[in-house]
Design a protein around this motif. Structure first.
Motif, PDB file in Angstrom:
ATOM      1  N   ILE A  27      -6.399   3.098   9.882  1.00  0.00           N
ATOM      2  CA  ILE A  27      -5.218   3.726  10.476  1.00  0.00           C
ATOM      3  C   ILE A  27      -5.473   4.047  11.944  1.00  0.00           C
ATOM      4  O   ILE A  27      -4.616   3.796  12.808  1.00  0.00           O
ATOM      5  CB  ILE A  27      -4.842   4.999   9.696  1.00  0.00           C
ATOM      6  CG1 ILE A  27      -4.542   4.657   8.229  1.00  0.00           C
ATOM      7  CG2 ILE A  27      -3.666   5.694  10.346  1.00  0.00           C
ATOM      8  CD1 ILE A  27      -3.446   3.650   8.011  1.00  0.00           C
ATOM      9  N   TYR A  30      -5.233   0.905  14.058  1.00  0.00           N
ATOM     10  CA  TYR A  30      -3.863   0.462  14.322  1.00  0.00           C
ATOM     11  C   TYR A  30      -3.220   1.314  15.417  1.00  0.00           C
ATOM     12  O   TYR A  30      -2.521   0.787  16.291  1.00  0.00           O
ATOM     13  CB  TYR A  30      -3.032   0.528  13.047  1.00  0.00           C
ATOM     14  CG  TYR A  30      -1.613   0.027  13.243  1.00  0.00           C
ATOM     15  CD1 TYR A  30      -1.332  -1.335  13.189  1.00  0.00           C
ATOM     16  CD2 TYR A  30      -0.568   0.915  13.502  1.00  0.00           C
ATOM     17  CE1 TYR A  30      -0.044  -1.810  13.386  1.00  0.00           C
ATOM     18  CE2 TYR A  30       0.726   0.443  13.705  1.00  0.00           C
ATOM     19  CZ  TYR A  30       0.980  -0.906  13.649  1.00  0.00           C
ATOM     20  OH  TYR A  30       2.258  -1.365  13.853  1.00  0.00           O
ATOM     21  N   VAL A  31      -3.446   2.609  15.366  1.00  0.00           N
ATOM     22  CA  VAL A  31      -2.867   3.500  16.379  1.00  0.00           C
ATOM     23  C   VAL A  31      -3.445   3.175  17.754  1.00  0.00           C
ATOM     24  O   VAL A  31      -2.732   3.167  18.761  1.00  0.00           O
ATOM     25  CB  VAL A  31      -3.121   4.976  16.004  1.00  0.00           C
ATOM     26  CG1 VAL A  31      -2.722   5.904  17.144  1.00  0.00           C
ATOM     27  CG2 VAL A  31      -2.340   5.334  14.734  1.00  0.00           C
ATOM     28  N   PRO A  34      -3.079  -2.293  17.665  1.00  0.00           N
ATOM     29  CA  PRO A  34      -2.668  -3.045  16.471  1.00  0.00           C
ATOM     30  C   PRO A  34      -3.441  -4.351  16.283  1.00  0.00           C
ATOM     31  O   PRO A  34      -3.735  -4.745  15.154  1.00  0.00           O
ATOM     32  CB  PRO A  34      -1.183  -3.309  16.722  1.00  0.00           C
ATOM     33  CG  PRO A  34      -0.738  -2.165  17.579  1.00  0.00           C
ATOM     34  CD  PRO A  34      -1.914  -1.899  18.485  1.00  0.00           C
ATOM     35  N   ARG A 225       0.693  11.774   8.005  1.00  0.00           N
ATOM     36  CA  ARG A 225       0.456  10.933   9.181  1.00  0.00           C
ATOM     37  C   ARG A 225      -0.171   9.606   8.774  1.00  0.00           C
ATOM     38  O   ARG A 225       0.219   8.538   9.266  1.00  0.00           O
ATOM     39  CB  ARG A 225      -0.447  11.657  10.176  1.00  0.00           C
ATOM     40  CG  ARG A 225       0.249  12.759  10.952  1.00  0.00           C
ATOM     41  CD  ARG A 225      -0.727  13.698  11.639  1.00  0.00           C
ATOM     42  NE  ARG A 225      -1.630  13.007  12.552  1.00  0.00           N
ATOM     43  CZ  ARG A 225      -2.644  13.607  13.170  1.00  0.00           C
ATOM     44  NH1 ARG A 225      -2.873  14.908  12.947  1.00  0.00           N
ATOM     45  NH2 ARG A 225      -3.423  12.929  13.987  1.00  0.00           N
ATOM     46  N   ARG A 228       2.568   7.467   7.032  1.00  0.00           N
ATOM     47  CA  ARG A 228       3.572   6.913   7.950  1.00  0.00           C
ATOM     48  C   ARG A 228       3.041   5.690   8.679  1.00  0.00           C
ATOM     49  O   ARG A 228       3.756   4.688   8.841  1.00  0.00           O
ATOM     50  CB  ARG A 228       4.014   7.984   8.957  1.00  0.00           C
ATOM     51  CG  ARG A 228       4.939   9.039   8.373  1.00  0.00           C
ATOM     52  CD  ARG A 228       5.633   9.809   9.483  1.00  0.00           C
ATOM     53  NE  ARG A 228       4.691  10.499  10.351  1.00  0.00           N
ATOM     54  CZ  ARG A 228       4.256  11.738  10.155  1.00  0.00           C
ATOM     55  NH1 ARG A 228       4.680  12.425   9.096  1.00  0.00           N
ATOM     56  NH2 ARG A 228       3.418  12.301  11.002  1.00  0.00           N
ATOM     57  N   VAL A 229       1.793   5.758   9.126  1.00  0.00           N
ATOM     58  CA  VAL A 229       1.224   4.600   9.823  1.00  0.00           C
ATOM     59  C   VAL A 229       1.037   3.440   8.852  1.00  0.00           C
ATOM     60  O   VAL A 229       1.296   2.277   9.190  1.00  0.00           O
ATOM     61  CB  VAL A 229      -0.109   4.959  10.506  1.00  0.00           C
ATOM     62  CG1 VAL A 229      -0.719   3.730  11.169  1.00  0.00           C
ATOM     63  CG2 VAL A 229       0.105   6.058  11.544  1.00  0.00           C
ATOM     64  N   ARG A 232       4.184   1.630   8.503  1.00  0.00           N
ATOM     65  CA  ARG A 232       4.453   0.764   9.657  1.00  0.00           C
ATOM     66  C   ARG A 232       3.647  -0.527   9.574  1.00  0.00           C
ATOM     67  O   ARG A 232       4.140  -1.609   9.905  1.00  0.00           O
ATOM     68  CB  ARG A 232       4.128   1.516  10.942  1.00  0.00           C
ATOM     69  CG  ARG A 232       5.117   2.628  11.280  1.00  0.00           C
ATOM     70  CD  ARG A 232       4.538   3.594  12.300  1.00  0.00           C
ATOM     71  NE  ARG A 232       3.998   2.926  13.484  1.00  0.00           N
ATOM     72  CZ  ARG A 232       3.203   3.519  14.366  1.00  0.00           C
ATOM     73  NH1 ARG A 232       2.852   4.790  14.192  1.00  0.00           N
ATOM     74  NH2 ARG A 232       2.764   2.860  15.417  1.00  0.00           N
TER      75      ARG A 232
END
Length: 260
Positions: A27, A30-31, A34, A225, A228-229, A232
């Motif tokens: 995660i 990705y933040v 990506p 959190r 949510r990621v 996505r």
């Protein structure tokens, strides 16, 4: 899963991830970038090792030695010579920038191990598990976290422990606000249902740590959190690279289109 081309994974549609759980690092990747997340799913382990760098390789060697030590009963039961031999076997100097860094990191690793043994860290407590992989379902996803060791503390609680060798370990406040530490706590709480669970960060450099328990009202936003990621990621069709200082140590840099 759709087959990926030889030079990297395809991104024509939403990414069909392999059937394995997310980690907090996935995660965070990705933040941060990506493309780093995408490539990290497909980079072979041998290629990953080339870009870890000396400090990360040092940590892995120290961790391997401590895992072996705790699996055999901990500092009270294992001769120091065995711990140092396990470190020597695991330490890979080829990942260092030069011979000077290799010498310095090697000496630092031995010093950290000797400090742990001298402090009798973990002595007097029951070692419940070592290198324990724990999973939890969050939303439509599964997540995994690993404890370096799990101890039954004197107060009766179950303590999921991680050893850190970073120059600047997280503060107590940073731990309390970290989805990664929150995930470890959530996984341990589910794995050891009904127990009084805590998580501990032990800094091998500073020879001290923080033991944290998360309240539900603080834990839920952290796990949300992560979820949510993950949501996505599951529907993403593009994974653009975000370049920066982190590129220097990226374990997927040899395949990154922004660095080719």
């Amino acid at each position: 899963m759709t087959d990926a081309p030889a030079d990297g994974p395809g991104t024509a549609g939403p990414l069909e991830l392999p059937e394995r759980p997310f980690t907090a690092r996935n995660i965070a990747d990705y933040v941060q970038c990506p493309q780093k997340f995408l490539l990290s799913w497909f980079v072979p382990r041998e290629e990953t090792r080339r870009f870890l760098g000396g400090p990360a390789t040092l940590h892995q060697a120290v961790r391997d030695a401590l895992v072996d030590c705790f699996r055999a009963g901990g500092p009270d039961a294992v001769p120091p010579a065995r711990v140092e031999a396990a470190f020597e076997e695991a330490f890979d100097g080829s990942a260092c920038a030069d011979s000077l860094e290799e010498e310095q990191l090697h000496a630092r690793g031995l010093r950290m191990l000797r400090d742990v043994l001298a402090a009798r860290c973990g002595s007097g407590t029951q070692i419940m598990a070592v290198d324990l992989r724990m999973e939890i379902a969050l939303g439509d996803h599964r997540f995994v976290a690993v404890a370096d060791a799990v101890l039954r503390e004197d107060d009766g609680g179950v303590n999921a422990l991680r050893w850190l060798s970073t120059r600047r370990p997280p503060s107590l406040k940073e731990m309390a606000e970290s989805p990664g530490w929150g995930l470890l706590f959530a996984c341990a709480r589910e794995h050891f249902a009904g127990e009084d669970v805590s998580v501990t960060m032990y800094s091998l450099r500073e020879r001290r740590g923080h033991r944290v328990r998360f309240r539900d009202e603080d834990l839920e936003p952290l796990l949300a959190r992560l979820t949510r990621v993950a949501d996505r990621i599951r529907v993403a069709t593009e994974f653009p690279p975000q370049t920066g200082q982190h590129c220097r140590w990226c374990r997927a840099r040899s395949r990154c289109p922004a660095l080719s």
